[in-house]
Write a protein that holds these residues in place. Sequence first.
Motif, PDB file in Angstrom:
ATOM      1  N   GLN A  89      -4.766  -3.349  -7.569  1.00 30.70           N
ATOM      2  CA  GLN A  89      -4.792  -2.541  -6.882  1.00 30.70           C
ATOM      3  C   GLN A  89      -6.788  -3.507  -5.865  1.00 30.70           C
ATOM      4  N   LEU A  90      -7.559  -3.047  -6.641  1.00 31.47           N
ATOM      5  CA  LEU A  90      -9.097  -3.321  -6.166  1.00 31.47           C
ATOM      6  C   LEU A  90      -9.151  -5.273  -5.042  1.00 31.47           C
ATOM      7  N   ALA A  91      -8.685  -5.615  -5.744  1.00 33.16           N
ATOM      8  CA  ALA A  91      -7.788  -6.872  -5.685  1.00 33.16           C
ATOM      9  C   ALA A  91      -7.420  -7.490  -4.190  1.00 33.16           C
ATOM     10  N   LEU A  92      -6.532  -6.443  -3.461  1.00 37.00           N
ATOM     11  CA  LEU A  92      -5.938  -6.251  -2.495  1.00 37.00           C
ATOM     12  C   LEU A  92      -6.079  -5.330  -1.376  1.00 37.00           C
ATOM     13  N   ILE A  93      -6.830  -4.321  -1.989  1.00 39.61           N
ATOM     14  CA  ILE A  93      -7.708  -4.050  -1.164  1.00 39.61           C
ATOM     15  C   ILE A  93      -9.147  -4.508  -0.103  1.00 39.61           C
ATOM     16  N   GLN A  94      -9.962  -5.825  -1.282  1.00 36.85           N
ATOM     17  CA  GLN A  94     -10.101  -6.417  -0.850  1.00 36.85           C
ATOM     18  C   GLN A  94     -10.290  -7.567   0.166  1.00 36.85           C
ATOM     19  N   LEU A  95      -9.231  -8.180  -0.600  1.00 35.57           N
ATOM     20  CA  LEU A  95      -8.047  -9.511  -0.101  1.00 35.57           C
ATOM     21  C   LEU A  95      -7.761  -8.593   2.056  1.00 35.57           C
ATOM     22  N   LEU A  96      -7.232  -7.360   1.796  1.00 38.78           N
ATOM     23  CA  LEU A  96      -7.085  -6.712   3.122  1.00 38.78           C
ATOM     24  C   LEU A  96      -8.172  -6.538   4.036  1.00 38.78           C
TER      25      LEU A  96
ATOM     26  N   ALA B  20      -9.046   3.100   7.218  1.00 43.65           N
ATOM     27  CA  ALA B  20     -10.074   3.279   6.375  1.00 43.65           C
ATOM     28  C   ALA B  20      -9.643   4.033   4.960  1.00 43.65           C
ATOM     29  N   ARG B  21      -8.650   4.826   5.053  1.00 47.66           N
ATOM     30  CA  ARG B  21      -7.958   6.019   3.317  1.00 47.66           C
ATOM     31  C   ARG B  21      -7.384   4.335   2.568  1.00 47.66           C
ATOM     32  N   ILE B  22      -6.656   3.763   3.241  1.00 44.49           N
ATOM     33  CA  ILE B  22      -6.086   2.025   2.585  1.00 44.49           C
ATOM     34  C   ILE B  22      -7.657   1.228   1.965  1.00 44.49           C
ATOM     35  N   GLU B  23      -8.475   1.275   2.921  1.00 42.15           N
ATOM     36  CA  GLU B  23      -9.782   0.000   1.957  1.00 42.15           C
ATOM     37  C   GLU B  23     -10.595   0.721   1.432  1.00 42.15           C
ATOM     38  N   SER B  24     -10.413   1.509   1.347  1.00 40.90           N
ATOM     39  CA  SER B  24     -11.324   2.485   0.466  1.00 40.90           C
ATOM     40  C   SER B  24     -10.548   3.035  -0.854  1.00 40.90           C
ATOM     41  N   GLY B  25      -9.511   2.653  -1.268  1.00 35.34           N
ATOM     42  CA  GLY B  25      -8.729   2.807  -1.903  1.00 35.34           C
ATOM     43  C   GLY B  25      -8.177   4.332  -2.392  1.00 35.34           C
ATOM     44  N   GLU B  26      -8.585   5.344  -1.218  1.00 32.87           N
ATOM     45  CA  GLU B  26      -7.536   6.117  -1.512  1.00 32.87           C
ATOM     46  C   GLU B  26      -5.934   6.994  -1.290  1.00 32.87           C
ATOM     47  N   ARG B  27      -5.590   5.213  -1.033  1.00 30.94           N
ATOM     48  CA  ARG B  27      -4.047   5.727  -0.098  1.00 30.94           C
ATOM     49  C   ARG B  27      -3.742   4.021  -0.622  1.00 30.94           C
ATOM     50  N   ARG B  28      -2.315   4.378  -1.607  1.00 29.76           N
ATOM     51  CA  ARG B  28      -1.765   2.688  -1.501  1.00 29.76           C
ATOM     52  C   ARG B  28      -1.020   2.512  -1.196  1.00 29.76           C
ATOM     53  N   ILE B  29      -1.004   1.097  -1.413  1.00 25.51           N
ATOM     54  CA  ILE B  29       0.444   0.619   0.509  1.00 25.51           C
ATOM     55  C   ILE B  29       1.338   0.170  -0.600  1.00 25.51           C
ATOM     56  N   ASP B  30       2.892   0.515   0.175  1.00 20.49           N
ATOM     57  CA  ASP B  30       4.088  -0.188  -1.030  1.00 20.49           C
ATOM     58  C   ASP B  30       4.261  -1.652  -0.120  1.00 20.49           C
ATOM     59  N   VAL B  31       5.576  -2.325  -0.646  1.00 25.48           N
ATOM     60  CA  VAL B  31       5.234  -3.247  -0.648  1.00 25.48           C
ATOM     61  C   VAL B  31       5.315  -3.896   1.011  1.00 25.48           C
ATOM     62  N   VAL B  32       6.588  -2.882   1.649  1.00 32.58           N
ATOM     63  CA  VAL B  32       6.800  -3.381   3.141  1.00 32.58           C
ATOM     64  C   VAL B  32       5.718  -2.810   4.428  1.00 32.58           C
ATOM     65  N   GLU B  33       4.573  -2.385   3.345  1.00 31.60           N
ATOM     66  CA  GLU B  33       3.430  -1.447   4.133  1.00 31.60           C
ATOM     67  C   GLU B  33       2.418  -2.685   4.332  1.00 31.60           C
ATOM     68  N   LEU B  34       2.503  -3.792   2.928  1.00 36.78           N
ATOM     69  CA  LEU B  34       1.422  -4.878   2.799  1.00 36.78           C
ATOM     70  C   LEU B  34       2.507  -5.852   3.941  1.00 36.78           C
ATOM     71  N   VAL B  35       3.358  -5.631   4.311  1.00 36.74           N
ATOM     72  CA  VAL B  35       4.198  -6.945   5.084  1.00 36.74           C
ATOM     73  C   VAL B  35       3.640  -6.139   6.169  1.00 36.74           C
ATOM     74  N   ILE B  36       3.401  -5.171   6.802  1.00 38.67           N
ATOM     75  CA  ILE B  36       3.325  -4.622   7.931  1.00 38.67           C
ATOM     76  C   ILE B  36       1.937  -5.164   8.333  1.00 38.67           C
ATOM     77  N   LEU B  37       1.204  -4.422   7.561  1.00 36.33           N
ATOM     78  CA  LEU B  37      -0.422  -4.913   7.503  1.00 36.33           C
ATOM     79  C   LEU B  37      -0.567  -6.047   7.922  1.00 36.33           C
TER      80      LEU B  37
END
Length: 89
Positions: free
Chosen positions: A14-21, A47-64
């Motif tokens: 999860q931390l790797a995903l956030i850093q990649l985004l 900001a909440r996604i990038e700080s790790g306060e909020r997880r994202i699901d697969v569909v949100e990952l595609v959109i992001l």
Amino acid sequence: MLVALPKTIRSAGQLALIQLLVDERKRAGLTQADLALRLRCHQSLVARIESGERRIDVVELVILSRAIGVLPEDLTKRVAVEVSDDERL
């Protein structure tokens, strides 16, 4: 005996995903506000996604990913190496 499962919100993957985004957003020359405009959401959500306060699901990952201009499969390949084989949900 029940065993507590680890929370994945702070897992290595999860931390790797956030850093990649974050890295890809910056590489694209976008601020959080720019990305929020593309996503039609508030900057605080980004900001909440990038700080790790909020997880994202697969569909949100595609959109992001699309909003940033990267392929989601490229991100998932890069995150996969950070997730250990014995990781549990």
